[in-house]
Design a protein around this motif. Sequence first.
Motif, PDB file in Angstrom:
ATOM      1  N   ASP A  30      39.155  36.860  47.799  1.00 45.36           N
ATOM      2  CA  ASP A  30      38.774  37.591  47.203  1.00 45.36           C
ATOM      3  C   ASP A  30      37.652  38.497  47.733  1.00 45.36           C
ATOM      4  O   ASP A  30      37.215  38.491  48.494  1.00 45.36           O
ATOM      5  N   ASP A  44      39.265  42.887  49.176  1.00 45.44           N
ATOM      6  CA  ASP A  44      39.399  43.746  47.598  1.00 45.44           C
ATOM      7  C   ASP A  44      41.079  43.905  47.797  1.00 45.44           C
ATOM      8  O   ASP A  44      41.896  44.501  48.096  1.00 45.44           O
ATOM      9  N   ALA A  45      41.335  43.288  46.611  1.00 43.97           N
ATOM     10  CA  ALA A  45      42.976  43.841  46.136  1.00 43.97           C
ATOM     11  C   ALA A  45      42.928  45.804  46.050  1.00 43.97           C
ATOM     12  O   ALA A  45      43.394  46.036  46.103  1.00 43.97           O
ATOM     13  N   ARG A  68      38.066  42.298  34.219  1.00 45.04           N
ATOM     14  CA  ARG A  68      38.864  43.040  32.808  1.00 45.04           C
ATOM     15  C   ARG A  68      38.074  44.210  32.015  1.00 45.04           C
ATOM     16  O   ARG A  68      38.466  44.291  30.753  1.00 45.04           O
ATOM     17  N   THR A 100      50.243  37.712  37.496  1.00 46.52           N
ATOM     18  CA  THR A 100      49.397  36.475  36.133  1.00 46.52           C
ATOM     19  C   THR A 100      49.286  38.228  35.922  1.00 46.52           C
ATOM     20  O   THR A 100      48.818  38.720  35.707  1.00 46.52           O
ATOM     21  N   TYR A 131      42.246  45.562  29.797  1.00 48.20           N
ATOM     22  CA  TYR A 131      42.840  44.630  29.981  1.00 48.20           C
ATOM     23  C   TYR A 131      44.322  44.678  30.143  1.00 48.20           C
ATOM     24  O   TYR A 131      45.083  44.074  30.888  1.00 48.20           O
TER      25      TYR A 131
HETATM   26  N1  LIG Z   1      40.423  32.840  31.501  1.00 47.22           N
HETATM   27  C1  LIG Z   1      41.768  32.795  31.198  1.00 47.22           C
HETATM   28  O1  LIG Z   1      41.611  32.346  29.976  1.00 47.22           O
HETATM   29  C2  LIG Z   1      42.867  33.708  30.979  1.00 47.22           C
HETATM   30  C3  LIG Z   1      43.720  34.032  30.208  1.00 47.22           C
HETATM   31  C4  LIG Z   1      45.745  34.669  30.167  1.00 47.22           C
HETATM   32  C5  LIG Z   1      45.675  35.008  31.305  1.00 47.22           C
HETATM   33  N2  LIG Z   1      44.431  35.257  32.800  1.00 47.22           N
HETATM   34  C6  LIG Z   1      44.937  35.661  33.816  1.00 47.22           C
HETATM   35  O2  LIG Z   1      44.940  34.362  35.360  1.00 47.22           O
HETATM   36  C7  LIG Z   1      44.652  35.356  35.798  1.00 47.22           C
HETATM   37  C8  LIG Z   1      43.526  34.263  36.887  1.00 47.22           C
HETATM   38  O3  LIG Z   1      42.562  34.942  35.823  1.00 47.22           O
HETATM   39  P1  LIG Z   1      40.984  33.602  36.140  1.00 47.22           P
HETATM   40  O4  LIG Z   1      40.623  33.535  34.575  1.00 47.22           O
HETATM   41  O5  LIG Z   1      41.091  32.570  36.963  1.00 47.22           O
HETATM   42  O6  LIG Z   1      39.948  35.283  35.891  1.00 47.22           O
HETATM   43  P2  LIG Z   1      38.455  35.266  37.084  1.00 47.22           P
HETATM   44  O7  LIG Z   1      38.095  36.305  35.918  1.00 47.22           O
HETATM   45  O8  LIG Z   1      38.099  33.959  36.464  1.00 47.22           O
HETATM   46  O9  LIG Z   1      39.163  35.431  38.366  1.00 47.22           O
HETATM   47  C9  LIG Z   1      39.944  36.499  38.446  1.00 47.22           C
HETATM   48  C10 LIG Z   1      39.372  36.494  39.936  1.00 47.22           C
HETATM   49  O10 LIG Z   1      39.158  38.418  40.561  1.00 47.22           O
HETATM   50  C11 LIG Z   1      38.901  38.437  41.619  1.00 47.22           C
HETATM   51  N3  LIG Z   1      38.786  39.822  41.533  1.00 47.22           N
HETATM   52  C12 LIG Z   1      37.697  40.454  41.204  1.00 47.22           C
HETATM   53  N4  LIG Z   1      37.759  41.528  41.776  1.00 47.22           N
HETATM   54  C13 LIG Z   1      38.449  41.605  42.645  1.00 47.22           C
HETATM   55  C14 LIG Z   1      39.463  42.405  43.792  1.00 47.22           C
HETATM   56  N5  LIG Z   1      38.799  44.106  43.534  1.00 47.22           N
HETATM   57  N6  LIG Z   1      39.746  42.202  44.821  1.00 47.22           N
HETATM   58  C15 LIG Z   1      40.116  40.840  44.753  1.00 47.22           C
HETATM   59  N7  LIG Z   1      39.446  39.852  43.674  1.00 47.22           N
HETATM   60  C16 LIG Z   1      39.229  40.643  42.738  1.00 47.22           C
HETATM   61  C17 LIG Z   1      36.960  37.907  41.029  1.00 47.22           C
HETATM   62  O11 LIG Z   1      36.054  37.611  41.930  1.00 47.22           O
HETATM   63  C18 LIG Z   1      37.427  36.412  40.742  1.00 47.22           C
HETATM   64  O12 LIG Z   1      37.589  35.741  41.261  1.00 47.22           O
HETATM   65  C19 LIG Z   1      44.538  36.500  36.190  1.00 47.22           C
HETATM   66  O13 LIG Z   1      45.560  36.988  36.188  1.00 47.22           O
HETATM   67  C20 LIG Z   1      44.031  36.776  34.231  1.00 47.22           C
HETATM   68  O14 LIG Z   1      45.099  37.745  33.850  1.00 47.22           O
HETATM   69  C21 LIG Z   1      43.795  34.106  32.912  1.00 47.22           C
END
Ligand SMILES: NC(=O)c1ccc[n+]([C@@H]2O[C@H](COP(=O)([O-])OP(=O)(O)OC[C@H]3O[C@@H](n4cnc5c(N)ncnc54)[C@H](O)[C@@H]3O)[C@@H](O)[C@H]2O)c1
Length: 251
Positions: A30, A44-45, A68, A100, A131
Amino acid sequence: MNVLILGANGELGPHVVRALEHRHQLRLTDINDLETQHEYFRADAADLDQVVAAAEGMDVIINLSVLRKDRRLAFDVNARGCYNMMTAAVEHGIRRVVNTGPFYVVAGPTYERFDHMIGPDVPHQPGTYLYALTKSLGQEICRVFTESHDIHVMDLLFYMLLDPETHNVESGSPIANVGHDLVPYTISWRDAAEAIRCALYVEMDKLPSRSEVFFVFPDLPHQKFSSEKARRLLGWEPKDQLDQFWKKAKL
Ligand SMILES: NC(=O)c1ccc[n+]([C@@H]2O[C@H](COP(=O)([O-])OP(=O)(O)OC[C@H]3O[C@@H](n4cnc5c(N)ncnc54)[C@H](O)[C@@H]3O)[C@@H](O)[C@H]2O)c1
């Protein structure tokens, strides 16, 4: 299997770790620090070199990273991040990728008027919501890679994730309207993680194509969306039916 998780330190990450840690060797990454018993380092992705380095020696990549709001960062993480992930997969001969996102990567606002059995293979119309649009670009980038490389991408789409015991949705806020109403696309954290676990075991050559999208959520009575494909091809079954949320409370 050796499994790389991008964006492992978000809300879904710990649930996925719990679902996988007993059977797999995990490498969590992360952009911030994380206390964990598993191998962890910052990656960093949006940085190609970092993602390629992180993927060395891996059998699978799971992408949970998401940004997002900020326009530039959302593009860098959600779209470019997929390009970097797929390039890393090519470079290291990784054949299985789990991506995802939210359901409106496929079924954006133009689907709001359609109300029955919308599946993940309808024409994708994410609309212009940052998003959805950037995640959709990422998904398309993954698909294009699969046209010329022997890599399978399973794109798992979720929405309102919640904890059925505490009733908390993301960021710990309590879900509104318990016993009165429910967002028509909702899933528990553990069932979402379980779907990702199932994707690690799918016999990839039996999938219809190298790029498949799945809606992942339990049966909800209105049947606006369909998760039939996830059950059929991933062999996933939700444990939490969430009926305590959609059954109306007695007045
Ligand atoms: N939480 C929800 O309700 C929800 C709903 C629909 C879909 N999703 C999907 O599930 C997946 C996980 O979501 P989540 O809820 O854990 O999101 P989150 O925002 O809690 O976590 C996302 C993670 O991505 C990391 N991140 C941000 N920029 C980054 C970068 N440049 N390089 C590497 N990592 C980076 C953040 O630090 C964070 O730890 C995502 O694909 C999201 O679209 C989640």
